[in-house]
Each structure stands twice: as structure tokens, then as C-alpha cells.
Design a protein around this motif. Structure first.
Motif, short mmCIF file in Angstrom:
data_model
loop_
_atom_site.label_atom_id
_atom_site.label_comp_id
_atom_site.label_asym_id
_atom_site.label_seq_id
_atom_site.Cartn_x
_atom_site.Cartn_y
_atom_site.Cartn_z
N GLU A 112 0.84 -1.20 0.00
CA GLU A 112 0.00 0.00 0.00
C GLU A 112 0.87 1.25 0.00
OE1 GLU A 112 -2.55 2.30 -0.70
OE2 GLU A 112 -3.51 0.37 -0.19
N GLU A 132 -1.64 5.89 -2.81
CA GLU A 132 -1.84 6.70 -4.02
C GLU A 132 -3.14 6.36 -4.74
OE1 GLU A 132 0.19 9.19 -4.78
OE2 GLU A 132 1.46 8.66 -3.07
N GLY A 133 -3.83 5.32 -4.30
CA GLY A 133 -5.02 4.86 -5.02
C GLY A 133 -6.32 5.44 -4.48
N THR A 134 -7.42 4.83 -4.89
CA THR A 134 -8.76 5.27 -4.47
C THR A 134 -8.97 5.03 -2.98
OG1 THR A 134 -9.60 4.72 -6.67
CG2 THR A 134 -11.23 4.96 -4.90
N LEU A 135 -9.62 5.99 -2.35
CA LEU A 135 -9.90 5.89 -0.92
C LEU A 135 -11.36 5.54 -0.69
CD1 LEU A 135 -7.98 9.06 0.33
CD2 LEU A 135 -7.12 6.71 0.12
N GLY A 136 -11.63 4.86 0.41
CA GLY A 136 -12.99 4.49 0.77
C GLY A 136 -13.72 5.60 1.49
N PRO A 145 -7.52 3.64 2.33
CA PRO A 145 -7.61 2.64 1.27
C PRO A 145 -8.54 1.50 1.64
CG PRO A 145 -5.33 3.27 1.68
CD PRO A 145 -6.14 3.87 2.78
N THR A 146 -9.02 0.78 0.65
CA THR A 146 -9.95 -0.32 0.86
C THR A 146 -9.38 -1.33 1.85
OG1 THR A 146 -10.79 -0.10 -1.38
CG2 THR A 146 -11.21 -2.20 -0.27
N ASN A 153 1.78 10.82 -1.36
CA ASN A 153 0.65 10.72 -0.44
C ASN A 153 0.94 9.68 0.64
OD1 ASN A 153 -0.83 12.63 -1.78
ND2 ASN A 153 -2.07 11.17 -2.93
#
Length: 442
Positions: free
Chosen positions: A23, A26-30, A35-36, A69
Motif C-alpha cells: 500500500e 496513491e489509489g482510491t480511498l474508501g 484505502p480499501t 501521499n
């Protein structure tokens, strides 16, 4: 034998397994802003943990170092109950792992308590596996081996931040991964000692029984794929002397074990600073003076890597990272100032100064004045005498390590001092003063 070459590529340790977790934030957040699969618990009222860059994470009195991030909690911004801010990773399955290894980057510079804790009962109870120590700046590639949990299928790992009931600073976490620890163990206790302005002794503890290591070093922030100097140490002694280093420079150093031709450990990492050439009074740098009140001539300097001097510290602040300058007075009054102060290590720019009459040398200094503000006017000086200026970070925790400019101005016609009026009669009064310099007419 030690073979020294320039490194033009970065060898990646050979790993015969896949990562359980990776992890980088840098990806999509819930919906919870994480992060998921990541969760959080705590008592604070600001959402507990957040994800963002250094600008978003920083506050008025606490700044995170530049990074991609990352997950963070900021007590300075909230000033709330952050005694139990827990950042929890997704449930992890270690059934295929013998020695799970947690690797992470961390920004933790101050006095709070930070622990890594593990739960195997869904978070009902937690076991502390490590208590982190504070250090300046981001530390990348930190790791913790968790052999006690190898083979288990329901494991939670968390970072727990505790402000201990104080209004303090914060914690940043990035680049979290979990995988099998390599068979070739990384060296530990990497450190620098006997540091001078151009050299340092590097030492470490072997990860296992290996007798060969690769050392990679360069100015802090260097590109490990295309820059830096690589040294192979294959004499079985886990140490290396580095020389021909830059003065007052921050260095990154990496060491890894070479267990065989096709098996190397992960890198161990440390940072050190070489000393400034004027770390001691005896090596004070001579300052150039301005003939008037314009700062047309400045003297650029730094106290990065400086250490405490043997002289008394009965002055404002704590001079545990002081550097020294000298000049010969050309007037009874010289305004002295620091400008263009930039933090090199940490974020503090709070500097202080002390001025001494050094006519009898560094062993017998007489304090003239000291100043926490970055400017003051030294008065009552003797033209032709030698003076020493001591510049240092004000705080006791060695936080202000900066670059700065020193300006010394000259008051050509000094202002008289200690003006006094007395001896009053109905038609007269006595006016007295002390000459500001060697003048004889007023």
C-alpha cells in the motif's frame, strides 16, 4: 579487499514469493478516507487518520517532510485526544509465510509514543511488537519481522499513535508492505561515528553469518539507480571508512548483505551529516564586514552536523550545534544579523547568537552579548580587538540545523551611550554621556 566503483544501477533483492500487502496510499480511498480494507479507531475528533501529501498534512507549528501521499495524524492541528489513534491494515493471511516482514516509511520526529501492534482475535486484544524511536525526517525502508505470526490466517497489524495527553505533533506512515523476510537477512545497527568535516566511520551488525556487504552512499536524496558510490566490503569486517566527503553535508547510506552470487538482502538505511569546518572555536571562519549600514557583503554558512563546543553554554538557548566565526572590530558598534535562514534538517529555523571578546584566544572568551532574535547591535567594542561570533539552533533538542547568511554592518560614527541629566538648578543642568567609540567631539 574493498572495491570502489560508481553505481549505475540498483540491484533488487531476489524474492521467491508474492507480497501479502502493498500500500502506497496513491489509489482510491474508501468512505472512511482510507484505502480499501484499512480501518481506524481512536478518541480524536478530527477523523483520526487521513491521507494526503505533506502540504495537506502540515499545520502551523508542525510540518511533514516532502513525500508522496501518505497516511497521517496531526495532533498540532487538532489539539484533541490523540492518545489512541490506531491505523489498522486489512486482515492478513500468513499461512504461506514463515517469517512475515512488515516494511514501511515513517515520519516521527518528536516525543509522542508510537507502537506497532498485532492482533489475532479481530482487534479485541493487541500485542505490542515494537516501539518506534523518533528521528529527523522521513525514514524509508524500515522493517519489522514477525516470526511469531507465521502460518496464521487472521492477522491484523496496526500503527498506534499516542500523544500522551499533550498538545504535540504527529505521525506519517507510507509505503506499507508485508511479505516473507528474505533468506539473506539485512544488516542492523547501521551508524556513523568519528565524523569529521570530510570523513566518517560506518559500521553495522551482520544480519547472519555473511562476510560480504555492499555499501552505497551519496548526498542525501541521490538517485540510487544512477548515482552514488558503491563499495564492496568482503573482508568479513562490518565497517568502512568514508573519506573525501563534502563538508557540512547530509549523506544517505545504504548497506546490504551479499549471501551468495544470487542472494542479497534488502537495504538497511541511515543518514548522517559531516561536520562544518568551523564546528569549533579554534577553526572559526573569518567574516567580511560591511563598511556601512548596507548588507552588501554577506557570509553564507551552515550549522548542519555541528556539535556542542567545549566553551561554556551560559547563554540564551542551548548551543549544542554551534558554529564559530571571527572578525576584527573596526568600530565600537557593529550591528550583526542572520538572514535567509533555511531548515536543512528538520523544520525549525529558530537560531540564536552569542558574541565574545576573544583577544586572548578561544580558551579565554569574555561574553559581550547574546541574542535570540536574529539581529542585535554589539556596542562598546574595542577597535582592533578580535571577536568571536557563536551561531546555533536555540532549542535544546538540536532541531534547528540550517543554512543562513551572516551580515556585520558598521556604524562609522557611533551613537553616544548612557545619556544622563542631573545637577539641576533654576537655570542649568549637567548633561553626561559615554562615548560610543573613540570620538572626542560631540
Amino acid at each position: 579487499m574493498r572495491k570502489i566503483t560508481l553505481l549505475f544501477y540498483l540491484l533488487i533483492p531476489l524474492l521467491g514469493f508474492s507480497q501479502i500487502l502493498n500500500e502506497d496510499f496513491e489509489g482510491t480511498l474508501g468512505a472512511n478516507g482510507l484505502p480499501t480494507g484499512w480501518t481506524e479507531t481512536g478518541l480524536s475528533t478530527d477523523g483520526i487518520w487521513s491521507v494526503g501529501d505533506a502540504t495537506a498534512a502540515s499545520s502551523l507549528d508542525f510540518s511533514f517532510g516532502t513525500h508522496t501521499n501518505f497516511a497521517y495524524t496531526n495532533d498540532d492541528f487538532c489539539n484533541c485526544d490523540k492518545s489512541a489513534d490506531r491505523l489498522i491494515m486489512p486482515v492478513l493471511d500468513f499461512t504461506t509465510l514463515t517469517t512475515p516482514r512488515l516494511t514501511y516509511s515513517v515520519f516521527y520526529e518528536e516525543t509522542e509514543t508510537v507502537t506497532i501492534e498485532v492482533s489475532t482475535d479481530g482487534g479485541t486484544t493487541w500485542t505490542t511488537e515494537a516501539t518506534l524511536s523518533s528521528a529527523t525526517g522521513w525514514r524509508n525502508g524500515e522493517f519489522l519481522d514477525l516470526p511469531a505470526y507465521g502460518g496464521q490466517s487472521n492477522v491484523l497489524i496496526s500503527f498506534l499513535y499516542n500523544d500522551n495527553g499533550n498538545w504535540v505533533y504527529g505521525l506519517g506512515i507510507d509505503d506499507v508492505s508485508v511479505d516473507e523476510a528474505p533468506s539473506c537477512l539485512s544488516p542492523t545497527n547501521l551508524s556513523a561515528a568519528n565524523i569529521t568535516d570530510t570523513s566518517a566511520d560506518i559500521s553495522w551488525t551482520a544480519g547472519n553469518t555473511e562476510t560480504e556487504w555492499e555499501v552505497l552512499y551519496g548526498i542525501s536524496g541521490f538517485d540510487t539507480e544512477t548515482e552514488g558510490t558503491s563499495v564492496t566490503v568482503d573482508n568479513g569486517v562490518p565497517s568502512l571508512n568514508l573519506d573525501d566527503l563534502e563538508t557540512a553535508a547530509l549523506y544517505d547510506i545504504y548497506v546490504r548483505a551479499i549471501c551468495s552470487d544470487d542472494d542479497a538482502s534488502l537495504w538497511s538505511f541511515a543518514i548522517f551529516s559531516t561536520r562544518p569546518e568551523n564546528d569549533d572555536c579554534d577553526n572559526a571562519i573569518e567574516l567580511q564586514l560591511n563598511e556601512g549600514l548596507e548588507c552588501t557583503v554577506v557570509n553564507s554558512a551552515t550549522n548542519v552536523g555541528a556539535t556542542a563546543s567545549s566553551q561554556e553554554d551560559n547563554i540564551t538557548g542551548t548551543p549544542n550545534n554551534d558554529v564559530w566565526f571571527t572578525f576584527t572590530a573596526t568600530s565600537a558598534s557593529h550591528p550583526i544579523s542572520l538572514s535567509n535562514i533555511e531548515a536543512i534538517i528538520g523544520t525549525s529555523t529558530d537560531m540564536a547568537m552569542a558574541l565574545y571578546d576573544g583577544t586572548e584566544g578561544c580558551e579565554i572568551l569574555t561574553l559581550v552579548d547574546d541574542s535570540d532574535p536574529n539581529s542585535f547591535t554589539a556596542t562598546g567594542l574595542t577597535v582592533g580587538n578580535t571577536y568571536y561570533l557563536r551561531v546555533y539552533g536555540y532549542s535544546a533538542n538540536n532541531s534547528a540545523q540550517t543554512s543562513f547568511d551572516v551580515c556585520i554592518q558598521t556604524i562609522q560614527c557611533p551613537v553616544p551611550m548612557e545619556l544622563s541629566i542631573g545637577g539641576f538648578t533654576t537655570s542649568s543642568a549637567d548633561v553626561t554621556w559615554v562615548a560610543g567609540g573613540s570620538e572626542t567631539e560631540w
